[in-house]
Design an enzyme around this catalytic site. Sequence first.
Site, short mmCIF file in Angstrom:
data_model
loop_
_atom_site.label_atom_id
_atom_site.label_comp_id
_atom_site.label_asym_id
_atom_site.label_seq_id
_atom_site.Cartn_x
_atom_site.Cartn_y
_atom_site.Cartn_z
N CYS A 74 0.87 -1.18 0.00
CA CYS A 74 0.00 0.00 0.00
C CYS A 74 0.91 1.22 0.00
CB CYS A 74 -0.87 -0.04 1.25
SG CYS A 74 -1.89 1.41 1.48
N CYS A 185 -0.72 3.67 -6.51
CA CYS A 185 -1.64 3.07 -5.54
C CYS A 185 -1.83 1.65 -6.02
CB CYS A 185 -2.98 3.81 -5.55
SG CYS A 185 -4.29 2.93 -4.65
#
Length: 266
Positions: A74, A185
Amino acid sequence: MSAHIMVFDSGIGGTTVLEHIKQRIPNAQYSYFMDNAFLPYGAQTQQTIINRLCSLIHFIKLNKLNVDLIVIACNTASTSALSAVRKITDIPIVGVVPAIKPAAELTHSNHIALLATPATIASSYTKTLIAQHASNVIVSLYSSVELVNLAEQLFFNDCLDTIKLHAVLEDLNIEKQVDVLILGCTHFPILAKQISEYFENSIQLVDSGVAIASRVSYLLDELGLLAQSISDIKKPLQYYATANVFSDKLAVKLVTLIDPPEFEGR
Ligand code: DGL
């Protein structure tokens, strides 16, 4: 013994990184942890993200999961909390951060773009990455929370609201000179095909998946766990989630992250 690798994300985005790692190291023991009770991380404060990751370390310890290596798959969590989390555990941690350096090396127009969550775009970690690796090119910054939700929907429901996706991309209004777009992302590679098609395949998309798999492989080798993790028998993948997943696509174990004892009373 093969290694136990835990891949962590706020949601399902980290599976895009997990796939690269599994390809490289097929028979390690994998677990995938999604903190979907706090999804999207991109809209959380840095302190909240740090607290959640500290609670994850506590969870691993409390449940004696014997994790050999954690991948924070992440960008938002890594750019916000990597150094804080490394201070509280001896487990090696691989963070996933935007692929600024490869993008700066690939561009012909000397204009690249980073598409990430608002928290990643705002982080000082990202600013430092750009200053260190892309000072010779123009870097335009774009953020989106909606794309995270669209990626979750596509993954779990196998359907995509293309009109919404195009509206989001149109609103971003990515500059015409950009020839390399960093998917900063881990959710966004789920939408890579559709994003690429929107730009009529004229923009090169880059992400960090392959580089992360190499890094994990290198670290496992250093720990003496690589050979077994390649040759061992395949093991089932355990999924954990902190909120219900309304899909039968994955068998998920619902768990709660609690503050480590040293946080109590804060
Ligand atoms: N997948 C995460 C990332 O790479 C973030 C998604 C979210 O906002 O929760 O940044």
